[in-house]
Design a protein around this motif. Structure first.
Motif, PDB file in Angstrom:
ATOM      1  N   SER A  32      71.194  66.356  67.753  1.00  0.00           N
ATOM      2  CA  SER A  32      72.343  65.590  67.264  1.00  0.00           C
ATOM      3  C   SER A  32      72.140  64.100  67.522  1.00  0.00           C
ATOM      4  O   SER A  32      72.551  63.249  66.718  1.00  0.00           O
ATOM      5  CB  SER A  32      73.634  66.079  67.920  1.00  0.00           C
ATOM      6  OG  SER A  32      73.690  65.713  69.288  1.00  0.00           O
ATOM      7  N   ASN A  35      69.725  62.744  64.964  1.00  0.00           N
ATOM      8  CA  ASN A  35      70.376  62.486  63.673  1.00  0.00           C
ATOM      9  C   ASN A  35      71.107  61.147  63.668  1.00  0.00           C
ATOM     10  O   ASN A  35      71.168  60.471  62.633  1.00  0.00           O
ATOM     11  CB  ASN A  35      71.333  63.623  63.322  1.00  0.00           C
ATOM     12  CG  ASN A  35      70.619  64.796  62.705  1.00  0.00           C
ATOM     13  OD1 ASN A  35      69.610  64.643  62.029  1.00  0.00           O
ATOM     14  ND2 ASN A  35      71.137  65.998  62.932  1.00  0.00           N
ATOM     15  N   ARG A  69      68.303  58.732  63.093  1.00  0.00           N
ATOM     16  CA  ARG A  69      67.788  58.843  61.723  1.00  0.00           C
ATOM     17  C   ARG A  69      68.727  58.153  60.736  1.00  0.00           C
ATOM     18  O   ARG A  69      68.266  57.551  59.760  1.00  0.00           O
ATOM     19  CB  ARG A  69      67.640  60.319  61.353  1.00  0.00           C
ATOM     20  CG  ARG A  69      66.535  61.040  62.101  1.00  0.00           C
ATOM     21  CD  ARG A  69      66.671  62.556  62.018  1.00  0.00           C
ATOM     22  NE  ARG A  69      65.543  63.227  62.651  1.00  0.00           N
ATOM     23  CZ  ARG A  69      65.468  64.533  62.867  1.00  0.00           C
ATOM     24  NH1 ARG A  69      66.489  65.322  62.517  1.00  0.00           N
ATOM     25  NH2 ARG A  69      64.411  65.054  63.435  1.00  0.00           N
ATOM     26  N   TYR A  70      70.003  58.254  60.991  1.00  0.00           N
ATOM     27  CA  TYR A  70      70.969  57.602  60.116  1.00  0.00           C
ATOM     28  C   TYR A  70      70.744  56.086  60.109  1.00  0.00           C
ATOM     29  O   TYR A  70      70.704  55.450  59.054  1.00  0.00           O
ATOM     30  CB  TYR A  70      72.397  57.925  60.560  1.00  0.00           C
ATOM     31  CG  TYR A  70      73.422  57.051  59.876  1.00  0.00           C
ATOM     32  CD1 TYR A  70      73.775  57.286  58.551  1.00  0.00           C
ATOM     33  CD2 TYR A  70      73.996  55.967  60.533  1.00  0.00           C
ATOM     34  CE1 TYR A  70      74.688  56.456  57.906  1.00  0.00           C
ATOM     35  CE2 TYR A  70      74.903  55.144  59.896  1.00  0.00           C
ATOM     36  CZ  TYR A  70      75.244  55.393  58.583  1.00  0.00           C
ATOM     37  OH  TYR A  70      76.129  54.562  57.936  1.00  0.00           O
ATOM     38  N   PRO A 116      73.308  67.394  58.276  1.00  0.00           N
ATOM     39  CA  PRO A 116      71.995  66.923  58.753  1.00  0.00           C
ATOM     40  C   PRO A 116      70.964  66.783  57.645  1.00  0.00           C
ATOM     41  O   PRO A 116      70.168  65.839  57.648  1.00  0.00           O
ATOM     42  CB  PRO A 116      71.598  67.997  59.769  1.00  0.00           C
ATOM     43  CG  PRO A 116      72.891  68.533  60.275  1.00  0.00           C
ATOM     44  CD  PRO A 116      73.812  68.523  59.091  1.00  0.00           C
ATOM     45  N   ILE A 150      71.081  63.487  55.955  1.00  0.00           N
ATOM     46  CA  ILE A 150      70.422  62.423  56.711  1.00  0.00           C
ATOM     47  C   ILE A 150      68.920  62.451  56.444  1.00  0.00           C
ATOM     48  O   ILE A 150      68.285  61.403  56.278  1.00  0.00           O
ATOM     49  CB  ILE A 150      70.723  62.569  58.213  1.00  0.00           C
ATOM     50  CG1 ILE A 150      72.223  62.443  58.474  1.00  0.00           C
ATOM     51  CG2 ILE A 150      69.945  61.536  59.020  1.00  0.00           C
ATOM     52  CD1 ILE A 150      72.633  62.676  59.910  1.00  0.00           C
ATOM     53  N   SER A 151      68.345  63.650  56.374  1.00  0.00           N
ATOM     54  CA  SER A 151      66.921  63.769  56.072  1.00  0.00           C
ATOM     55  C   SER A 151      66.594  63.187  54.712  1.00  0.00           C
ATOM     56  O   SER A 151      65.536  62.574  54.521  1.00  0.00           O
ATOM     57  CB  SER A 151      66.486  65.238  56.142  1.00  0.00           C
ATOM     58  OG  SER A 151      66.485  65.702  57.476  1.00  0.00           O
ATOM     59  N   GLU A 163      61.485  60.087  65.065  1.00  0.00           N
ATOM     60  CA  GLU A 163      62.734  60.723  64.629  1.00  0.00           C
ATOM     61  C   GLU A 163      62.521  61.607  63.401  1.00  0.00           C
ATOM     62  O   GLU A 163      63.381  61.742  62.546  1.00  0.00           O
ATOM     63  CB  GLU A 163      63.813  59.671  64.341  1.00  0.00           C
ATOM     64  CG  GLU A 163      64.678  59.272  65.522  1.00  0.00           C
ATOM     65  CD  GLU A 163      63.893  58.742  66.714  1.00  0.00           C
ATOM     66  OE1 GLU A 163      63.215  59.558  67.357  1.00  0.00           O
ATOM     67  OE2 GLU A 163      63.983  57.554  67.040  1.00  0.00           O
ATOM     68  N   HIS A 187      61.077  66.167  57.581  1.00  0.00           N
ATOM     69  CA  HIS A 187      62.268  65.984  56.747  1.00  0.00           C
ATOM     70  C   HIS A 187      62.119  66.688  55.394  1.00  0.00           C
ATOM     71  O   HIS A 187      63.108  67.151  54.824  1.00  0.00           O
ATOM     72  CB  HIS A 187      62.565  64.498  56.582  1.00  0.00           C
ATOM     73  CG  HIS A 187      63.077  63.879  57.834  1.00  0.00           C
ATOM     74  ND1 HIS A 187      64.309  64.190  58.374  1.00  0.00           N
ATOM     75  CD2 HIS A 187      62.508  63.001  58.709  1.00  0.00           C
ATOM     76  CE1 HIS A 187      64.493  63.525  59.493  1.00  0.00           C
ATOM     77  NE2 HIS A 187      63.410  62.793  59.720  1.00  0.00           N
TER      78      HIS A 187
END
Length: 406
Positions: free
Chosen positions: A254, A257, A260-261, A330, A333-334, A380, A386
């Motif tokens: 979490s 993520n 990554r955002y 999620p 985000i990928s 990440e 991803h």
């Protein structure tokens, strides 16, 4: 005669500058969001741009900027309470974009501090953890790091070998971590380790006996940041060092993520800076009696860059709006991390070709950004990870361990 008569249009907002905002994406932002972006852009222009080429050349992390970024409300800015700014996801994204337009290493610091270390404590820590660490971290008085990746467990955190064992009223941590941002300058580390009850997170002051962080110096990328090897040699922490709200890999994932955002926004900042550098150069540089911006092939390069930057900004903005609405998944985000970093690298390389031989010097930013983005592409979650996250969402079939199952 036609009954139509020419009229002057009513006064309205100024048209977007197609060279910098072709689709008038600023029209999708609130005045508050635009004001925050302008403030961060001004900070970058004043405190980062004049020095970043030298920092990159000398592999220098400008630690004196940390309290300044704290005073700007940039550290843990999307978190609420405990001295954090409580900004929206979109506002955090806009700040990440502007910071990475300066340099990926600077945005990486903000990400490690806020999206990883502070987010872990804020989301999973005890009230004592939060009160002890978060106000100082938000102010830039304390620095945190996040210890997940290991020498033998990068894309597969489930393969971690770091262990935490109960010994009376203490935990004893043993193992090694690698590529841990800020570890050698951090005051506190969030360390993930295997226990008899699964993976748990631990809040570890870095002055604890047995904790050693050694900077990795032979880097061709993100040279304005610090990454370290960390050794945990029977590191003893009290029983209450464990993060009570995190059990299993869902906790660190979490936090990843969150990082990554921010990356999907930041990568577009690097791409935008490379494009604007190439555009300015193309308008000023003359060959064969013309500015090279007058040549068809140069215009094609600039158009291709502008297309992908605008699309990447739309991806980031839509993702941010979903996040603020509590509807972000999620795998979405990928989508943004994979697309925006991949396209940003291509843009930076293309921008370098517009600069010709001058583009390999530190005087111009595109190749520095391209080098930095190779690290951003890897940490990440790699492109491959991803891709598989998205593939699982599209097909319903997890392919991560397909080879092992055969």
């Amino acid at each position: 005669m036609s009954t139509l008569t020419a009229t002057h249009p009513a006064a309205g907002p100024a048209p977007a500058d197609p060279a910098h905002d072709y689709l008038d994406l600023d029209g999708l932002l609130s005045p508050e969001e635009i004001a925050l972006r302008a403030r961060v852009r001004g900070f970058v222009d004043e405190r980062i741009r004049p020095h970043v080429a030298d920092w990159f050349e000398s592999a220098h992390f400008p630690r004196d900027l940390v309290p300044e970024m704290g005073s700007q409300g940039l550290l843990g800015m999307h978190l609420h309470g405990y001295g954090c700014a409580g900004r929206s996801a979109v506002e955090y994204g806009l700040a990440a974009l502007e910071l990475e337009a300066g340099d990926s290493g600077i945005r990486t610091f903000v990400s490690v501090q806020g999206s990883l270390a502070m987010s872990a404590i804020h989301r999973f820590g005890s009230e004592e953890h939060k009160r002890r660490w978060l106000p100082g971290m938000a102010a830039g008085e304390l620095i945190g790091c996040f210890g997940l990746t290991e020498p033998g467990a990068g894309s597969d955190p489930g393969g971690m070998t770091t262990r935490a064992v109960r010994d009376g009223g203490q935990w004893v941590l043993s193992g090694a971590k690698r590529w841990i941002g800020l570890a050698s300058v951090a005051d506190v580390a969030v360390i993930w380790a295997r226990t008899d009850d699964g993976v748990r997170g631990f809040v570890v002051p870095t002055d604890t006996a047995g904790f050693t962080a050694t900077p990795i110096t032979a880097k061709l990328s993100i040279r304005t940041s610090i990454q370290c090897d960390v050794t945990l040699d029977d590191v003893r922490v009290p029983a209450d060092a464990v993060l009570p709200g995190a059990a299993g890999l869902a906790g660190p994932f979490s936090c990843l993520n969150e990082a990554r955002y921010g990356i999907m926004w930041g990568a577009i900042g690097a791409a935008r800076d490379a494009y604007e550098t190439a555009l300015t150069y193309a308008l000023e540089r003359r060959q064969f009696g013309e500015p090279i911006a007058a040549f068809q092939l140069t215009q094609q390069k600039l158009v291709d860059m502008a297309l992908e930057i605008q699309k990447g900004q739309l991806v980031a903005l839509r993702t941010g709006r979903l996040k603020d609405a509590g509807r972000l998944r999620p795998e979405q985000i990928s989508f943004g991390k994979l697309n925006n970093v991949r396209e940003a690298i291509a843009i930076c390389h293309q921008a370098r070709t517009v600069l010709g031989g001058n583009g390999i010097t530190g005087e111009y930013s595109p190749l520095r950004h391209a080098n930095n983005l190779e690290s951003v592409r890897t940490y990440e979650g790699t492109d491959e990870v991803h891709t598989l996250i998205m593939g699982r969402a599209l097909t319903g079939i997890p392919a991560f361990a397909a080879a092992a199952r055969r």
